[in-house]
Design a protein around this motif. Structure first.
Motif, mmCIF file in Angstrom:
data_model
loop_
_atom_site.group_PDB
_atom_site.id
_atom_site.type_symbol
_atom_site.label_atom_id
_atom_site.label_comp_id
_atom_site.label_asym_id
_atom_site.label_seq_id
_atom_site.Cartn_x
_atom_site.Cartn_y
_atom_site.Cartn_z
ATOM 1 N N GLU A 430 0.650 -1.356 -0.018
ATOM 2 C CA GLU A 430 -0.112 0.040 -0.050
ATOM 3 C C GLU A 430 0.739 1.380 0.069
ATOM 4 O O GLU A 430 1.928 1.295 0.831
ATOM 5 C CB GLU A 430 -0.909 -0.095 1.329
ATOM 6 C CG GLU A 430 -1.831 -1.093 1.206
ATOM 7 C CD GLU A 430 -2.817 -1.044 2.408
ATOM 8 O OE1 GLU A 430 -2.455 -0.586 3.371
ATOM 9 O OE2 GLU A 430 -3.818 -1.903 2.453
ATOM 10 N N VAL A 431 0.508 2.441 -0.646
ATOM 11 C CA VAL A 431 0.987 3.644 -0.965
ATOM 12 C C VAL A 431 0.212 4.705 -0.503
ATOM 13 O O VAL A 431 -0.937 4.847 -1.154
ATOM 14 C CB VAL A 431 1.772 3.655 -2.316
ATOM 15 C CG1 VAL A 431 2.351 4.927 -2.480
ATOM 16 C CG2 VAL A 431 2.363 2.435 -2.635
ATOM 17 N N ASP A 432 0.652 5.629 0.327
ATOM 18 C CA ASP A 432 -0.305 6.687 0.876
ATOM 19 C C ASP A 432 0.104 7.789 -0.230
ATOM 20 O O ASP A 432 1.448 8.466 -0.364
ATOM 21 C CB ASP A 432 0.504 7.203 2.206
ATOM 22 C CG ASP A 432 -0.512 8.383 2.680
ATOM 23 O OD1 ASP A 432 -0.450 8.468 4.089
ATOM 24 O OD2 ASP A 432 -1.378 8.776 2.178
ATOM 25 N N GLN A 490 -6.837 8.428 -0.832
ATOM 26 C CA GLN A 490 -5.880 8.753 -0.024
ATOM 27 C C GLN A 490 -4.819 7.722 -0.087
ATOM 28 O O GLN A 490 -3.606 8.049 0.410
ATOM 29 C CB GLN A 490 -6.244 9.045 1.094
ATOM 30 C CG GLN A 490 -7.576 10.149 1.085
ATOM 31 C CD GLN A 490 -7.192 11.381 0.525
ATOM 32 O OE1 GLN A 490 -5.892 11.917 0.736
ATOM 33 N NE2 GLN A 490 -7.949 11.819 -0.461
ATOM 34 N N LYS A 491 -5.051 6.599 -0.386
ATOM 35 C CA LYS A 491 -4.068 5.567 -0.152
ATOM 36 C C LYS A 491 -4.521 4.356 -1.161
ATOM 37 O O LYS A 491 -5.720 3.925 -1.217
ATOM 38 C CB LYS A 491 -4.117 4.540 1.204
ATOM 39 C CG LYS A 491 -3.157 3.388 1.159
ATOM 40 C CD LYS A 491 -3.012 3.010 2.934
ATOM 41 C CE LYS A 491 -2.795 3.963 3.943
ATOM 42 N NZ LYS A 491 -2.734 3.427 5.321
ATOM 43 N N ILE A 492 -3.440 4.110 -2.074
ATOM 44 C CA ILE A 492 -3.411 2.955 -2.901
ATOM 45 C C ILE A 492 -3.035 1.533 -2.475
ATOM 46 O O ILE A 492 -1.761 1.544 -2.169
ATOM 47 C CB ILE A 492 -2.777 3.420 -4.387
ATOM 48 C CG1 ILE A 492 -3.475 4.922 -4.948
ATOM 49 C CG2 ILE A 492 -2.610 2.535 -5.497
ATOM 50 C CD1 ILE A 492 -4.835 4.672 -5.218
ATOM 51 N N VAL A 508 -7.968 1.976 -0.838
ATOM 52 C CA VAL A 508 -7.704 1.090 0.404
ATOM 53 C C VAL A 508 -8.813 1.531 1.314
ATOM 54 O O VAL A 508 -9.506 0.862 1.977
ATOM 55 C CB VAL A 508 -6.531 1.213 1.026
ATOM 56 C CG1 VAL A 508 -6.303 0.777 2.563
ATOM 57 C CG2 VAL A 508 -5.386 0.773 0.092
ATOM 58 N N HIS A 509 -8.937 3.014 1.731
ATOM 59 C CA HIS A 509 -9.894 3.489 2.831
ATOM 60 C C HIS A 509 -11.341 3.357 2.322
ATOM 61 O O HIS A 509 -12.137 2.785 3.120
ATOM 62 C CB HIS A 509 -9.816 5.123 2.889
ATOM 63 C CG HIS A 509 -8.340 5.365 3.534
ATOM 64 N ND1 HIS A 509 -7.907 6.539 3.359
ATOM 65 C CD2 HIS A 509 -7.525 4.871 4.295
ATOM 66 C CE1 HIS A 509 -6.714 6.449 4.024
ATOM 67 N NE2 HIS A 509 -6.394 5.252 4.721
ATOM 68 N N PRO A 547 2.746 0.450 6.276
ATOM 69 C CA PRO A 547 2.366 -1.072 6.633
ATOM 70 C C PRO A 547 1.129 -1.503 6.141
ATOM 71 O O PRO A 547 -0.132 -0.680 6.270
ATOM 72 C CB PRO A 547 2.607 -0.997 8.005
ATOM 73 C CG PRO A 547 3.250 0.221 8.392
ATOM 74 C CD PRO A 547 2.918 1.253 7.381
ATOM 75 N N VAL A 548 0.741 -2.675 5.988
ATOM 76 C CA VAL A 548 -0.338 -3.460 5.436
ATOM 77 C C VAL A 548 -1.122 -3.949 6.688
ATOM 78 O O VAL A 548 -0.256 -4.703 7.555
ATOM 79 C CB VAL A 548 -0.201 -4.352 4.440
ATOM 80 C CG1 VAL A 548 -1.627 -5.000 4.166
ATOM 81 C CG2 VAL A 548 0.138 -3.587 3.264
#
Length: 551
Positions: A430-432, A490-492, A508-509, A547-548
């Motif tokens: 995951e990337v913010d 916001q997060k991928i 993600v969200h 972190p996931v």
């Protein structure tokens, strides 16, 4: 006299293998200079990824090709002929063990006192299973049932090993080329160029039992996980049914209340309108009567009567002022709508109280996905990119840094690859991307072009999702595939299935799938990141690998 002189200069310790503790049998020498029996060192190394000398512990990165030390074998055989007894490794060994305090005759199947004492000191937990120097002194528990000799590498039952029908030697080697067990004479005469290994079965019953135990434990873990999933599913089903049932009931009540209010206000407005219309009709009727009387009076020739009745007719009648009178169109539903809005807010708060569900549970089973601790590779980063010390964050600066121009480094496109590469399996990270107006996130092949102008598309080894100008999302194909995304992520989350050739992207969200591209991977695949240029501070926020969290 010559034989006695040779015995004086030849010590038995010089011909002992440190693994089987017996006189050398077909000795071989390692690159570090130590010698062992060919069968012993073969069994010692069999199954190990790294070969190590049992004495000096020197590690050999590549398994040495061992050949029989002919000189040492001839000297050993000469020493065996002088002693005249058969050893445990198949040759001739010791018949007499000389101790420090004098000579002591060692009978077959016994262990020297000094050696047994030393092994008790080094191996206090296992000495009870060894044969004592004097079996008559051993306790019934400690005394073995047979005269089986034990070595540091396990039991050595040389008498049970079959022998070659031609040379009458033990079948110590297995020829992989001919798929047959052979002796050393056969190896030297007929199998010189063949691939051979020591004839030793490494997998023992204890190892098999341990493997069975580990798999049974894993089965219990999976069953326990299934039970937990079942309980969690029942709990979430009950909670969601409760909340949605309450929501439906509240909406139905609100709908009934709204319809009732609308009907009541409509009836009230109709009643009010009917009363006003009746009053208006009465006043209109009265005004029409006066108008008719004034018309008749104007046509009359009786002037005296006209003068008497005119003052009464010309005075204005008593009527109502209708300027401020109206029937309102407000049905009084605003309060009901406010109540519905409050109900929706309460429903959203209740939804937040439900257990959080990880995105991986919505798309695939977490049991079969590897969540990767991705870090950035500084050797591939463009000179304008600045990495955090933990290599989890990247941002673009205004100036180039003095970095070496290596073949791995991008020199025109402001991007960087992950340090971890994948050639198999299913992986997720995951990337913010919060606060950024432009970014690129995805994967890239190891063999991509990193110098000069780059055409980024799947045919050139790039698979990534892009954002431009805050709202324009696209997957980089030729031409680009525009993606209408209503909820700005916001997060991928990036999911890679190497075998299936899939690259998937998730919000993600919101726990929403964005896009999946299917291709064929034939090279090592690396995570790909580009924070894009900072656009005079408008896009200075970094990309951060987070972190996931798996529930």
């Amino acid at each position: 006299l010559k034989l006695q002189t040779q015995k004086r200069f030849l010590s038995e310790e010089q011909f002992l293998c440190s693994i089987c503790l017996d006189v050398f049998d077909n000795p071989v020498s390692t690159p570090c200079g130590h010698s062992f029996c060919m069968a012993c060192i073969g069994c010692y190394w069999e199954g190990n990824k790294v070969c190590q000398c049992p004495l000096c512990k020197e590690i050999f990165q590549k398994k040495p090709e061992l050949h029989i030390n002919r000189t040492l074998r001839e000297i050993t055989e000469q020493f065996k002929r002088m002693t005249g007894s058969e050893g445990a490794c198949g040759g001739f060994g010791r018949e007499r063990e000389r101790g420090r305090s004098g000579d002591h005759l060692v009978k077959p199947g016994e262990m020297p006192c000094e050696l047994f004492t030393e092994m008790k000191r080094k191996f206090p937990k296992t000495y009870i299973s060894l044969t004592t120097a004097n079996p008559s002194q051993a306790s019934p528990v400690a005394r073995p049932a047979s005269m089986r000799r034990y070595t540091l590498s396990g039991p050595a039952d040389s008498k049970r090993m079959p022998r070659c029908p031609r040379h009458h030697q033990r079948l110590e080697l297995f020829c992989r080329t001919d798929q047959d067990c052979i002796c050393l004479e056969c190896a030297e005469s007929e199998h010189l160029s063949h691939s051979m290994v020591p004839a030793h079965v490494e997998t023992t019953e204890s190892k098999i039992q341990q493997m069975i135990k580990e798999r049974l434990t894993k089965m219990e873990e999976i069953r326990s996980s299934l039970s937990d999933i079942k309980v969690s599913a029942e709990r979430e089903t009950e909670g969601s049914m409760r909340i949605f049932s309450a929501l439906v009931s509240s909406i139905e009540r609100s709908q009934a209340e709204l319809l009732e209010v609308i009907e009541m206000n409509r009836c009230s407005a109709e009643h009010q309108a009917d009363g006003l219309i009746r009053q208006l009709e009465q006043e209109v009727q009265e005004l029409r009567k006066r108008s008719t009387a004034l018309g008749n009076l104007a046509q009359s020739n009786n002037y005296v009567n006209c003068l008497k009745t005119y003052p009464a007719l010309c005075s204005p009648p008593t009527v109502r002022d209708w300027c401020d009178i109206s029937v309102t169109s407000d049905l009084g539903t605003s309060k009901v709508y406010e109540s519905v809005c409050q109900l929706l807010v309460h429903f959203q708060e209740e939804m937040k109280k439900l257990p959080e569900r990880d995105i991986s549970f919505l798309a695939w089973s977490p049991c079969f996905v590897t969540t990767v601790n991705v870090t950035l590779d500084p050797n591939t980063a463009h000179p304008r990119l600045i990495l955090s010390p933990d290599r989890k964050q990247v941002r673009c600066s205004e100036r180039h840094q003095p970095l070496p121009d290596t073949p791995e480094r991008f020199d025109r496109v402001v991007c960087v690859l992950g340090h971890q590469g994948f050639t198999t399996g299913r992986h997720y990270w995951e990337v913010d991307v919060e606060g950024k107006t432009d970014w690129d996130v995805g994967v890239a092949s190891h063999s991509i072009n990193r110098k000069g102008k780059i055409t980024v598309n799947p045919s050139n080894g790039y698979w990534f999702l892009s954002l431009r100008d805050k709202t324009n999302y696209a997957f980089r194909t030729e031409p680009s595939t525009n993606l209408p995304i209503s909820l700005q992520p916001q997060k991928i989350g990036v999911f890679l299935d190497y075998e299936k050739g899939q690259v998937s992207f998730y919000n993600v969200h919101a726990k929403v799938h964005i896009y999946t591209f299917v291709d064929t991977f034939c090279d090592t695949i690396y995570p790909f990141f580009s924070p894009c240029t900072n656009k005079s501070g408008k896009n200075e926020a970094p990309l951060t690998i987070t972190p996931v969290l798996l529930d």
